[in-house]
Design a protein around this motif. Structure first.
Motif, PDB file in Angstrom:
ATOM      1  N   TYR A  99       0.839  -1.208   0.000  1.00  0.00           N
ATOM      2  CA  TYR A  99       0.000   0.000   0.000  1.00  0.00           C
ATOM      3  C   TYR A  99       0.873   1.256   0.000  1.00  0.00           C
ATOM      4  O   TYR A  99       0.576   2.224  -0.694  1.00  0.00           O
ATOM      5  CB  TYR A  99      -0.924   0.001   1.217  1.00  0.00           C
ATOM      6  CG  TYR A  99      -1.786   1.240   1.301  1.00  0.00           C
ATOM      7  CD1 TYR A  99      -2.914   1.364   0.516  1.00  0.00           C
ATOM      8  CD2 TYR A  99      -1.454   2.287   2.151  1.00  0.00           C
ATOM      9  CE1 TYR A  99      -3.699   2.493   0.568  1.00  0.00           C
ATOM     10  CE2 TYR A  99      -2.229   3.429   2.215  1.00  0.00           C
ATOM     11  CZ  TYR A  99      -3.361   3.524   1.418  1.00  0.00           C
ATOM     12  OH  TYR A  99      -4.130   4.656   1.477  1.00  0.00           O
ATOM     13  N   ALA A 100       1.954   1.238   0.767  1.00  0.00           N
ATOM     14  CA  ALA A 100       2.851   2.400   0.819  1.00  0.00           C
ATOM     15  C   ALA A 100       3.479   2.671  -0.537  1.00  0.00           C
ATOM     16  O   ALA A 100       3.684   3.818  -0.918  1.00  0.00           O
ATOM     17  CB  ALA A 100       3.927   2.182   1.879  1.00  0.00           C
ATOM     18  N   LEU A 101       3.791   1.607  -1.281  1.00  0.00           N
ATOM     19  CA  LEU A 101       4.358   1.800  -2.617  1.00  0.00           C
ATOM     20  C   LEU A 101       3.323   2.335  -3.599  1.00  0.00           C
ATOM     21  O   LEU A 101       3.618   3.193  -4.423  1.00  0.00           O
ATOM     22  CB  LEU A 101       4.933   0.480  -3.139  1.00  0.00           C
ATOM     23  CG  LEU A 101       6.240   0.040  -2.505  1.00  0.00           C
ATOM     24  CD1 LEU A 101       6.609  -1.355  -2.993  1.00  0.00           C
ATOM     25  CD2 LEU A 101       7.350   1.016  -2.824  1.00  0.00           C
ATOM     26  N   ILE A 102       2.099   1.820  -3.516  1.00  0.00           N
ATOM     27  CA  ILE A 102       1.060   2.257  -4.444  1.00  0.00           C
ATOM     28  C   ILE A 102       0.632   3.692  -4.139  1.00  0.00           C
ATOM     29  O   ILE A 102       0.502   4.516  -5.032  1.00  0.00           O
ATOM     30  CB  ILE A 102      -0.148   1.295  -4.375  1.00  0.00           C
ATOM     31  CG1 ILE A 102       0.259  -0.071  -4.939  1.00  0.00           C
ATOM     32  CG2 ILE A 102      -1.332   1.850  -5.140  1.00  0.00           C
ATOM     33  CD1 ILE A 102      -0.780  -1.153  -4.734  1.00  0.00           C
ATOM     34  N   GLU A 103       0.406   3.995  -2.897  1.00  0.00           N
ATOM     35  CA  GLU A 103      -0.039   5.330  -2.473  1.00  0.00           C
ATOM     36  C   GLU A 103       1.132   6.096  -1.871  1.00  0.00           C
ATOM     37  O   GLU A 103       1.086   6.546  -0.725  1.00  0.00           O
ATOM     38  CB  GLU A 103      -1.174   5.202  -1.450  1.00  0.00           C
ATOM     39  CG  GLU A 103      -2.420   4.552  -1.993  1.00  0.00           C
ATOM     40  CD  GLU A 103      -3.143   5.421  -2.994  1.00  0.00           C
ATOM     41  OE1 GLU A 103      -2.988   6.663  -2.939  1.00  0.00           O
ATOM     42  OE2 GLU A 103      -3.864   4.861  -3.832  1.00  0.00           O
ATOM     43  N   TRP A 104       2.198   6.279  -2.628  1.00  0.00           N
ATOM     44  CA  TRP A 104       3.424   6.882  -2.094  1.00  0.00           C
ATOM     45  C   TRP A 104       3.232   8.324  -1.687  1.00  0.00           C
ATOM     46  O   TRP A 104       3.867   8.791  -0.750  1.00  0.00           O
ATOM     47  CB  TRP A 104       4.569   6.709  -3.077  1.00  0.00           C
ATOM     48  CG  TRP A 104       4.343   7.369  -4.408  1.00  0.00           C
ATOM     49  CD1 TRP A 104       3.722   6.844  -5.490  1.00  0.00           C
ATOM     50  CD2 TRP A 104       4.724   8.688  -4.769  1.00  0.00           C
ATOM     51  NE1 TRP A 104       3.679   7.743  -6.507  1.00  0.00           N
ATOM     52  CE2 TRP A 104       4.300   8.898  -6.105  1.00  0.00           C
ATOM     53  CE3 TRP A 104       5.376   9.719  -4.117  1.00  0.00           C
ATOM     54  CZ2 TRP A 104       4.508  10.085  -6.764  1.00  0.00           C
ATOM     55  CZ3 TRP A 104       5.589  10.902  -4.795  1.00  0.00           C
ATOM     56  CH2 TRP A 104       5.151  11.078  -6.107  1.00  0.00           C
TER      57      TRP A 104
END
Length: 190
Positions: free
Chosen positions: A74-79
């Motif tokens: 999730y952190a990578l997708i919603e950086w």
């Protein structure tokens, strides 16, 4: 084997007296590991095997790994949101550490004065600008030179005797005095 060899020597002597030891172990067909030439790859392989043998993940650890993996994805997708969250957390930590470092109320007053310094400077600038502006009769701000400009225009009009009065009517042009319009004229340069 042991760290300094004192205990293992005594145990080895006892095993030999009982007819045991390494040779006995081999004769009984128990598992042994033959020495192979050591290379970097074999050492790494042995270390990896030892680590994998020690790992026996509990259900709680597996759940933790799963939640951590989902959070990382999730952190990578919603950086962008992640960076905002990191910024908010960092700012909150900074403020908390600053407040926790206060030794007395004077430290708090000092920080408040520092925080309000830009507001004070802005208020001073606003009051300076407000003092420079003059207001018209209806309360709207005008530039300082507008009355000077108005006076000069009236003086110029009086010189040329073309000062307009309220009683004069605007003359309508007659149709005879209007020149015919040429539709082929190019007004782009005008």
């Amino acid at each position: 084997m042991d760290a300094d060899g004192t205990s293992s020597k005594g145990i080895a002597r006892s095993l030999r007296k009982l007819g045991g030891g390494f040779q006995s172990w081999v004769k009984q067909g128990l598992r042994i590991k033959e020495l192979k030439p050591e290379t970097a790859l074999t050492l790494l392989n042995e270390e990896a095997e030892a680590i994998l043998e020690d790992l026996s993940a509990s259900p709680v650890q597996v759940l933790g790994y799963g939640v951590g993996s989902v959070a990382a994805l999730y952190a990578l997708i919603e950086w962008e949101k992640t960076l905002q969250l990191i910024g908010v957390v960092g700012l909150t930590q900074s403020i908390f550490r600053r407040v926790a470092s206060y030794e007395g109320p004077e430290d708090f007053r000092k920080d408040v004065r520092l925080l309000l310094a830009p507001v004070r400077i802005g208020a001073q600038a606003f009051s300076w600008v407000a003092g420079k502006l003059e207001t018209s009769g209806i309360g709207l701000p005008t530039s300082p030179s507008s009355s000077d400009v108005q006076t000069r225009v009236l003086q110029a009009a009086a010189k040329h005797e073309s000062q307009p009065s309220d009683t004069e009517e605007v003359q309508k042009p007659s149709s005879e005095s209007v020149a015919p319009i040429n539709e082929n004229v190019d007004f782009s340069e005008a």
